[in-house]
Design a protein around this motif. Structure first.
Motif, PDB file in Angstrom:
ATOM      1  N   SER A 227       7.603   0.692 -12.733  1.00 16.17           N
ATOM      2  CA  SER A 227       7.137   0.350 -11.377  1.00 16.17           C
ATOM      3  C   SER A 227       6.616  -1.067 -11.236  1.00 16.17           C
ATOM      4  O   SER A 227       5.869  -1.363 -10.302  1.00 16.17           O
TER       5      SER A 227
ATOM      6  N   THR B 163       7.261  -4.738  -9.968  1.00 13.18           N
ATOM      7  CA  THR B 163       8.047  -5.129  -8.805  1.00 13.18           C
ATOM      8  C   THR B 163       8.229  -6.644  -8.724  1.00 13.18           C
ATOM      9  O   THR B 163       7.424  -7.416  -9.266  1.00 13.18           O
TER      10      THR B 163
ATOM     11  N   SER C 282       8.714   0.879  -3.559  1.00 15.44           N
ATOM     12  CA  SER C 282       8.076   1.920  -4.357  1.00 15.44           C
ATOM     13  C   SER C 282       9.119   2.970  -4.707  1.00 15.44           C
ATOM     14  O   SER C 282      10.221   2.968  -4.162  1.00 15.44           O
TER      15      SER C 282
END
Length: 113
Positions: free
Chosen positions: A55, A57, A70
């Protein structure tokens, strides 16, 4: 058969928000690096945002602070929350996964008053 299905696009006024979704089937989603790309008329497809397995980014500069990517591994879905939309965000938005050779059908986002 691997499939990607985007949804959530539409017409919105400048300053408005949209939430895009992309559901993936036919492959183990949790091991995929996912991304959102967009293509405006007459322009090349460009990266908007990516999210790794852990996760992490990254975003193209033009959307930093306005868009959030997400993922929900339980739902095999990646999201793109788009706030403070501008007319220049108008494009077809596509999701994909590394190595970026498979694409969904795209979802149209139009930002106009």
């Amino acid at each position: 058969q691997v499939q990607l299905m985007e949804s959530g696009g539409g017409l919105v006024q400048p300053g408005g928000s949209l939430r895009l979704s992309c559901t993936v089937s036919g492959i183990v989603f949790s091991v995929l690096e996912m991304g959102w790309y967009r293509q405006a008329p007459g322009k090349e497809r460009e990266l908007v945002a990516r999210i790794t397995l852990s996760s992490s980014t990254n975003y193209v500069d033009s959307v930093k602070g306005r868009f959030t990517i997400s993922r929900d591994n339980a739902k095999n879905t990646v999201y793109l929350q788009m706030n403070s939309l501008k007319p220049e965000d108008t494009a077809i938005y596509y999701c994909s996964f590394n190595p970026w050779v498979r694409w969904g059908q795209g979802t149209q986002v139009t930002v106009s008053s």
